[in-house]
Design a protein around this motif. Structure first.
Motif, PDB file in Angstrom:
ATOM      1  N   ASP A  14       5.683   7.403  -9.266  1.00 37.96           N
ATOM      2  CA  ASP A  14       4.347   7.097  -8.759  1.00 37.96           C
ATOM      3  C   ASP A  14       4.401   6.527  -7.357  1.00 37.96           C
ATOM      4  O   ASP A  14       5.253   5.688  -7.055  1.00 37.96           O
ATOM      5  CB  ASP A  14       3.661   6.049  -9.648  1.00 37.96           C
ATOM      6  CG  ASP A  14       3.245   6.589 -11.006  1.00 37.96           C
ATOM      7  OD1 ASP A  14       3.323   7.814 -11.208  1.00 37.96           O
ATOM      8  OD2 ASP A  14       2.841   5.778 -11.856  1.00 37.96           O
ATOM      9  N   ASP A  15       3.469   6.992  -6.518  1.00 35.41           N
ATOM     10  CA  ASP A  15       3.194   6.276  -5.281  1.00 35.41           C
ATOM     11  C   ASP A  15       2.132   5.226  -5.621  1.00 35.41           C
ATOM     12  O   ASP A  15       1.732   5.086  -6.783  1.00 35.41           O
ATOM     13  CB  ASP A  15       2.760   7.224  -4.166  1.00 35.41           C
ATOM     14  CG  ASP A  15       1.492   8.011  -4.500  1.00 35.41           C
ATOM     15  OD1 ASP A  15       0.776   7.673  -5.473  1.00 35.41           O
ATOM     16  OD2 ASP A  15       1.202   8.979  -3.776  1.00 35.41           O
ATOM     17  N   ARG A  16       1.669   4.489  -4.641  1.00 32.16           N
ATOM     18  CA  ARG A  16       0.722   3.386  -4.920  1.00 32.16           C
ATOM     19  C   ARG A  16      -0.573   3.895  -5.533  1.00 32.16           C
ATOM     20  O   ARG A  16      -1.132   3.285  -6.450  1.00 32.16           O
ATOM     21  CB  ARG A  16       0.469   2.609  -3.631  1.00 32.16           C
ATOM     22  CG  ARG A  16      -0.533   1.454  -3.730  1.00 32.16           C
ATOM     23  CD  ARG A  16      -0.097   0.415  -4.756  1.00 32.16           C
ATOM     24  NE  ARG A  16      -0.751  -0.844  -4.619  1.00 32.16           N
ATOM     25  CZ  ARG A  16      -2.036  -1.088  -4.907  1.00 32.16           C
ATOM     26  NH1 ARG A  16      -2.815  -0.129  -5.321  1.00 32.16           N
ATOM     27  NH2 ARG A  16      -2.527  -2.287  -4.753  1.00 32.16           N
ATOM     28  N   PHE A  17      -1.065   5.035  -5.050  1.00 30.29           N
ATOM     29  CA  PHE A  17      -2.309   5.584  -5.600  1.00 30.29           C
ATOM     30  C   PHE A  17      -2.134   5.952  -7.068  1.00 30.29           C
ATOM     31  O   PHE A  17      -2.945   5.574  -7.918  1.00 30.29           O
ATOM     32  CB  PHE A  17      -2.777   6.804  -4.796  1.00 30.29           C
ATOM     33  CG  PHE A  17      -3.964   7.472  -5.406  1.00 30.29           C
ATOM     34  CD1 PHE A  17      -5.229   6.927  -5.262  1.00 30.29           C
ATOM     35  CD2 PHE A  17      -3.814   8.627  -6.172  1.00 30.29           C
ATOM     36  CE1 PHE A  17      -6.335   7.535  -5.853  1.00 30.29           C
ATOM     37  CE2 PHE A  17      -4.910   9.230  -6.767  1.00 30.29           C
ATOM     38  CZ  PHE A  17      -6.169   8.693  -6.610  1.00 30.29           C
ATOM     39  N   ARG A  18      -1.079   6.683  -7.378  1.00 33.24           N
ATOM     40  CA  ARG A  18      -0.846   7.097  -8.767  1.00 33.24           C
ATOM     41  C   ARG A  18      -0.573   5.894  -9.665  1.00 33.24           C
ATOM     42  O   ARG A  18      -0.964   5.885 -10.833  1.00 33.24           O
ATOM     43  CB  ARG A  18       0.304   8.100  -8.833  1.00 33.24           C
ATOM     44  CG  ARG A  18      -0.112   9.449  -8.272  1.00 33.24           C
ATOM     45  CD  ARG A  18       1.008  10.426  -8.249  1.00 33.24           C
ATOM     46  NE  ARG A  18       1.636  10.541  -9.563  1.00 33.24           N
ATOM     47  CZ  ARG A  18       2.375  11.562  -9.931  1.00 33.24           C
ATOM     48  NH1 ARG A  18       2.596  12.549  -9.097  1.00 33.24           N
ATOM     49  NH2 ARG A  18       2.921  11.594 -11.123  1.00 33.24           N
ATOM     50  N   GLY A  44      -1.922   2.998  -9.279  1.00 32.52           N
ATOM     51  CA  GLY A  44      -3.259   2.451  -9.518  1.00 32.52           C
ATOM     52  C   GLY A  44      -4.006   3.224 -10.593  1.00 32.52           C
ATOM     53  O   GLY A  44      -4.688   2.624 -11.444  1.00 32.52           O
ATOM     54  N   GLU A  45      -3.884   4.534 -10.583  1.00 27.97           N
ATOM     55  CA  GLU A  45      -4.528   5.359 -11.613  1.00 27.97           C
ATOM     56  C   GLU A  45      -3.903   5.104 -12.985  1.00 27.97           C
ATOM     57  O   GLU A  45      -4.596   5.083 -13.993  1.00 27.97           O
ATOM     58  CB  GLU A  45      -4.425   6.846 -11.242  1.00 27.97           C
ATOM     59  CG  GLU A  45      -5.207   7.219  -9.995  1.00 27.97           C
ATOM     60  CD  GLU A  45      -6.688   6.920 -10.134  1.00 27.97           C
ATOM     61  OE1 GLU A  45      -7.310   7.395 -11.106  1.00 27.97           O
ATOM     62  OE2 GLU A  45      -7.231   6.202  -9.261  1.00 27.97           O
ATOM     63  N   ASP A  85       0.812  -1.217   0.000  1.00 28.82           N
ATOM     64  CA  ASP A  85       0.000   0.000   0.000  1.00 28.82           C
ATOM     65  C   ASP A  85       0.848   1.270   0.000  1.00 28.82           C
ATOM     66  O   ASP A  85       0.374   2.324  -0.423  1.00 28.82           O
ATOM     67  CB  ASP A  85      -0.942   0.015   1.202  1.00 28.82           C
ATOM     68  CG  ASP A  85      -2.024  -1.048   1.087  1.00 28.82           C
ATOM     69  OD1 ASP A  85      -2.302  -1.502  -0.044  1.00 28.82           O
ATOM     70  OD2 ASP A  85      -2.589  -1.427   2.129  1.00 28.82           O
ATOM     71  N   ASP A  86       2.077   1.186   0.481  1.00 29.69           N
ATOM     72  CA  ASP A  86       2.956   2.366   0.529  1.00 29.69           C
ATOM     73  C   ASP A  86       4.059   2.303  -0.530  1.00 29.69           C
ATOM     74  O   ASP A  86       5.101   2.939  -0.414  1.00 29.69           O
ATOM     75  CB  ASP A  86       3.569   2.521   1.916  1.00 29.69           C
ATOM     76  CG  ASP A  86       4.426   1.325   2.324  1.00 29.69           C
ATOM     77  OD1 ASP A  86       4.322   0.260   1.681  1.00 29.69           O
ATOM     78  OD2 ASP A  86       5.195   1.450   3.296  1.00 29.69           O
ATOM     79  N   LYS A  89      -5.375   1.813 -14.256  1.00 26.76           N
ATOM     80  CA  LYS A  89      -6.758   2.016 -14.722  1.00 26.76           C
ATOM     81  C   LYS A  89      -6.784   2.685 -16.092  1.00 26.76           C
ATOM     82  O   LYS A  89      -7.539   2.284 -16.978  1.00 26.76           O
ATOM     83  CB  LYS A  89      -7.538   2.874 -13.724  1.00 26.76           C
ATOM     84  CG  LYS A  89      -8.006   2.147 -12.498  1.00 26.76           C
ATOM     85  CD  LYS A  89      -8.930   3.044 -11.704  1.00 26.76           C
ATOM     86  CE  LYS A  89      -8.466   3.112 -10.284  1.00 26.76           C
ATOM     87  NZ  LYS A  89      -9.237   4.037  -9.460  1.00 26.76           N
TER      88      LYS A  89
END
Length: 161
Positions: free
Chosen positions: A60-64, A66-67, A34-35, A70
């Protein structure tokens, strides 16, 4: 670390490469903590450059991340629809234990990308920080350092290295 072998890590890296080649990016994303961080620095930067003070192709971090996954999986990602054909080759895997339970891994890679009658070659080294889990490993960080002089012919990285 005493139970982890290079063969275990190589199998994990081969699995990662296979997921990328099959464009199973959502499953590939699940390999990350997650981190997690995923970075591709510009080719003119020193190996220890930071994305906080330098321009990176990807930071990228994990959120970016993921984007990014997608976006690449949608038909509206015109640069990658239809998807490129890729082959990720991993070699020269080396492990270095850390004081915590994580493992630093270095490897070299060659990634072939074929699209629209053009085959691009990306080569370099990858540095991972892996966290052992009951099911294998999770990627805490992945940094791909390209060993070429320039991005050719398109001048972009639209695939995951």
């Amino acid at each position: 670390m005493t139970d982890v072998t290079r063969a275990d890590v190589e199998d994990f890296l081969f699995h990662e490469a296979d997921l990328l080649d099959q464009w199973r990016l959502p499953e590939w994303l699940e390999l990350f903590t997650d981190d997690a961080e995923y970075q591709v620095p510009c080719m003119d930067l020193p190996a220890d450059a930071s994305p906080d003070t330098n321009l990176f192709y990807i930071a990228d971090d994990r959120f970016r991340l993921g984007e990014r996954v997608k976006r690449l999986m949608k038909r509206t990602a015109h640069v990658e629809f239809p998807h490129s054909k890729t082959r990720h080759i991993v070699g020269n895997v080396r492990l270095k234990p850390r004081p915590d339970d994580d493992i630093d891994v270095s490897a070299v890679f060659t990634t072939y990308r074929s699209k629209d009658g053009i085959t691009d070659l990306y080569l370099g080294s990858s540095n991972y920080r892996l966290t052992p889990t009951e099911d294998g490993f999770k990627i805490k960080s992945k940094r791909c350092v390209l060993d070429t002089d320039a991005l050719r012919p398109s001048g972009r990285i639209s695939i995951v290295l």
